[in-house]
Scaffold this active site. Structure first.
Site, PDB file in Angstrom:
ATOM      1  N   ASN A   7     -19.559 -45.584  70.839  1.00  0.00           N
ATOM      2  CA  ASN A   7     -18.571 -44.642  70.243  1.00  0.00           C
ATOM      3  C   ASN A   7     -19.389 -43.246  69.767  1.00  0.00           C
ATOM      4  O   ASN A   7     -19.833 -43.119  69.310  1.00  0.00           O
ATOM      5  CB  ASN A   7     -17.787 -45.023  69.197  1.00  0.00           C
ATOM      6  CG  ASN A   7     -16.863 -44.318  68.765  1.00  0.00           C
ATOM      7  OD1 ASN A   7     -16.759 -43.037  69.067  1.00  0.00           O
ATOM      8  ND2 ASN A   7     -15.990 -44.892  67.650  1.00  0.00           N
ATOM      9  N   ARG A  90     -15.948 -45.570  74.327  1.00  0.00           N
ATOM     10  CA  ARG A  90     -14.772 -45.299  73.788  1.00  0.00           C
ATOM     11  C   ARG A  90     -14.406 -43.828  74.253  1.00  0.00           C
ATOM     12  O   ARG A  90     -15.224 -43.047  73.994  1.00  0.00           O
ATOM     13  CB  ARG A  90     -14.728 -45.141  72.152  1.00  0.00           C
ATOM     14  CG  ARG A  90     -13.496 -44.812  71.737  1.00  0.00           C
ATOM     15  CD  ARG A  90     -13.598 -44.554  69.921  1.00  0.00           C
ATOM     16  NE  ARG A  90     -12.432 -44.027  69.605  1.00  0.00           N
ATOM     17  CZ  ARG A  90     -12.182 -43.226  68.607  1.00  0.00           C
ATOM     18  NH1 ARG A  90     -13.282 -42.735  67.982  1.00  0.00           N
ATOM     19  NH2 ARG A  90     -11.159 -42.672  68.143  1.00  0.00           N
ATOM     20  N   HIS A 179      -5.811 -43.970  68.432  1.00  0.00           N
ATOM     21  CA  HIS A 179      -5.917 -45.151  67.685  1.00  0.00           C
ATOM     22  C   HIS A 179      -5.483 -46.366  68.684  1.00  0.00           C
ATOM     23  O   HIS A 179      -5.148 -47.498  68.013  1.00  0.00           O
ATOM     24  CB  HIS A 179      -5.426 -45.250  66.385  1.00  0.00           C
ATOM     25  CG  HIS A 179      -5.747 -44.277  65.230  1.00  0.00           C
ATOM     26  ND1 HIS A 179      -4.928 -43.783  64.464  1.00  0.00           N
ATOM     27  CD2 HIS A 179      -7.061 -43.691  65.300  1.00  0.00           C
ATOM     28  CE1 HIS A 179      -5.739 -42.948  63.514  1.00  0.00           C
ATOM     29  NE2 HIS A 179      -6.898 -42.740  63.992  1.00  0.00           N
ATOM     30  N   ARG A 238      -5.999 -34.468  56.953  1.00  0.00           N
ATOM     31  CA  ARG A 238      -4.897 -33.889  57.580  1.00  0.00           C
ATOM     32  C   ARG A 238      -3.715 -34.090  57.182  1.00  0.00           C
ATOM     33  O   ARG A 238      -3.234 -35.099  56.280  1.00  0.00           O
ATOM     34  CB  ARG A 238      -5.065 -34.564  59.107  1.00  0.00           C
ATOM     35  CG  ARG A 238      -6.242 -34.122  59.978  1.00  0.00           C
ATOM     36  CD  ARG A 238      -6.327 -34.952  61.254  1.00  0.00           C
ATOM     37  NE  ARG A 238      -7.159 -36.409  61.163  1.00  0.00           N
ATOM     38  CZ  ARG A 238      -7.472 -37.094  61.914  1.00  0.00           C
ATOM     39  NH1 ARG A 238      -6.672 -37.154  62.936  1.00  0.00           N
ATOM     40  NH2 ARG A 238      -8.335 -38.208  61.816  1.00  0.00           N
ATOM     41  N   GLU A 381     -12.411 -52.424  66.623  1.00  0.00           N
ATOM     42  CA  GLU A 381     -12.150 -51.558  68.083  1.00  0.00           C
ATOM     43  C   GLU A 381     -13.396 -51.881  68.684  1.00  0.00           C
ATOM     44  O   GLU A 381     -13.190 -51.970  69.860  1.00  0.00           O
ATOM     45  CB  GLU A 381     -12.297 -50.127  67.397  1.00  0.00           C
ATOM     46  CG  GLU A 381     -10.638 -49.904  66.596  1.00  0.00           C
ATOM     47  CD  GLU A 381     -10.857 -48.353  66.187  1.00  0.00           C
ATOM     48  OE1 GLU A 381     -11.310 -48.520  64.969  1.00  0.00           O
ATOM     49  OE2 GLU A 381     -10.289 -47.344  66.681  1.00  0.00           O
TER      50      GLU A 381
END
Ligand code: AMP
Length: 396
Positions: A7, A90, A179, A238, A381
């Protein structure tokens, strides 16, 4: 099959070496602060932990360090680089081109590059990771797993924005979603746990980034992040949903540049903007001590999640289970309780005692009176990427 999962971020590479089938993690770690004055490499296997400081000029140097650690005669877990049969990458943005995990060739790399403008922070780092891995592990199959792929089943009625059609047709402006690997992983776990592949789920991924997905028949049918990863829930830094007029006002009346607006809404807003911290643990303890802003921020956070639960229950015309996952979803009984309070109308009732139990396992935390199951499912993940890579490579 030994699969290295990578990743790659703009200044970091997270990695795990996993054996599939069996899900055995042989080694894992992180290369961080690539390109900065002082970087670091972390490595952990069953028997050894290594944390090294030093300059890591670029991704190639970082991945070479990882390869050297994996192959180290004393502390490593491999005898030769050739033992790694596949590298799973990823990749954040696959646009509308990739609906599934894909073996990487020159055409795939070109598309990932063409998508740089849609994911300027992530896709360049992901491509750098691929190009370096091709050199360091030349005998391994390189496979891309896209964050957006799971959401390609979202129908047009949900993925289009109501702006002139040419922006969709020519500029590809639409909801893509993110996601996806996490939402797909927890939804598969939920289907297996409940034994129902037709269930209507809402998966709630609450980490530093936060998003929700409406899932029906195992497929994503709507999602709270959109064209980019800024929409929807209140996140660590965010803002999530905000009236577009605020963006215009910041630029036209307050003189902010586009870059300053982006910085404000992506890095300085959310829980950080409201409370001064983006770590939910700090905010929860401030709230417990009576800090009114921390209490308001938690209430706003849960309120936004509730609004999405209501809208997704409406579009699916029903709801069988909620899934909480990621750092906050798995660990914060406070947020889960705020979200699930006063939701009896939708058949959601939390069991206060079960909610407080800490565990790393999949579990249900609803009250016996609840019509909707409330699941807590630890996401993984890297394992999802490794499993998808295994299926892809085996099938080719
Ligand atoms: P992730 O991006 O999935 O690693 O999640 C990071 C978020 O999880 C941060 O906001 C952490 O504060 C939050 N988190 C981790 N552990 C806990 C905990 N025990 N209680 C509340 N929040 C937590």
């Amino acid at each position: 099959m030994k699969i290295l999962v990578l990743n790659a971020g703009s200044s970091s590479i997270k990695y795990q070496l996993i054996v599939i089938p069996g899900n055995q993690v042989l080694a894992q770690g992180l290369v961080e602060r690539i390109g900065e004055a002082q970087g670091a490499v972390h490595y952990q296997s069953a028997d050894h932990q290594i944390d090294e400081e030093g300059v890591i000029p670029n991704h190639k140097a970082g991945l070479e360090k990882v390869a050297n650690l994996l192959l180290d005669p004393e502390k490593g877990v491999l005898k030769s680089a050739g033992e790694i049969q596949a590298v799973g990458h990823r990749v954040v943005h696959g646009g509308s081109y990739f609906v599934q995990t894909t073996i990487i060739d020159d055409r795939v790399k070109k598309v990932i590059k063409d998508l740089f403008p849609l994911a300027p922070l992530h896709n360049p780092a992901n491509l750098a990771g691929i190009e370096v891995a091709e050199k360091v592990f030349p005998n391994a199959r390189q496979v891309a797993v896209f964050d957006t792929a799971f959401h390609q089943t979202i129908p047009e009625v949900a993925h289009r924005y109501a702006i002139p059609n040419k922006f969709y047709e020519k500029e590809h402006i639409r909801l893509y979603g993110f996601h996806g690997t996490s939402h797909q992983y927890v939804s598969k776990k939920a289907i297996a746990y409940l034994g129902n592949d037709k269930a209507k789920f809402i998966s709630i991924h609450l980490g530093n980034g936060c998003s929700m997905t409406a899932i029906q028949d195992g497929k994503s049918i709507d999602h709270s992040l959109g064209f980019g990863p800024m929409n929807g829930l209140i996140m660590g830094t965010r803002s999530g949903d905000i009236d577009q007029s605020v963006v215009l006002y910041l630029q036209q009346s307050l003189g902010y540049s586009a870059e300053e607006v982006a910085n404000l809404l992506q890095k300085k807003s959310g829980m950080l903007g409201l409370t001064g911290s983006n770590d939910l643990r700090d905010i929860e303890s401030a709230s417990a001590k009576g800090d009114p802003m921390a209490q308001l921020a938690l209430a706003m956070n849960a309120y936004r999640i509730k609004k999405y639960i209501g809208s997704y229950a409406a579009i699916m015309n029903g709801l069988d289970a909620l899934i909480f996952t990621a750092g906050i979803g798995e660990n914060s009984d406070v947020i889960r309780q705020l979200v699930c309070t006063d939701m009896e109308f939708l058949g959601i009732a939390l069991d206060q005692e079960k909610n407080k139990i800490r565990s790393k396992s999949i579990r249900t935390i609803q009250h016996p009176s609840s019509k909707v199951q409330i699941l807590v499912i630890p996401t993984n993940e890297e394992l999802e990427i490794a499993e998808q890579v295994y299926m892809k490579v085996k099938g080719n």
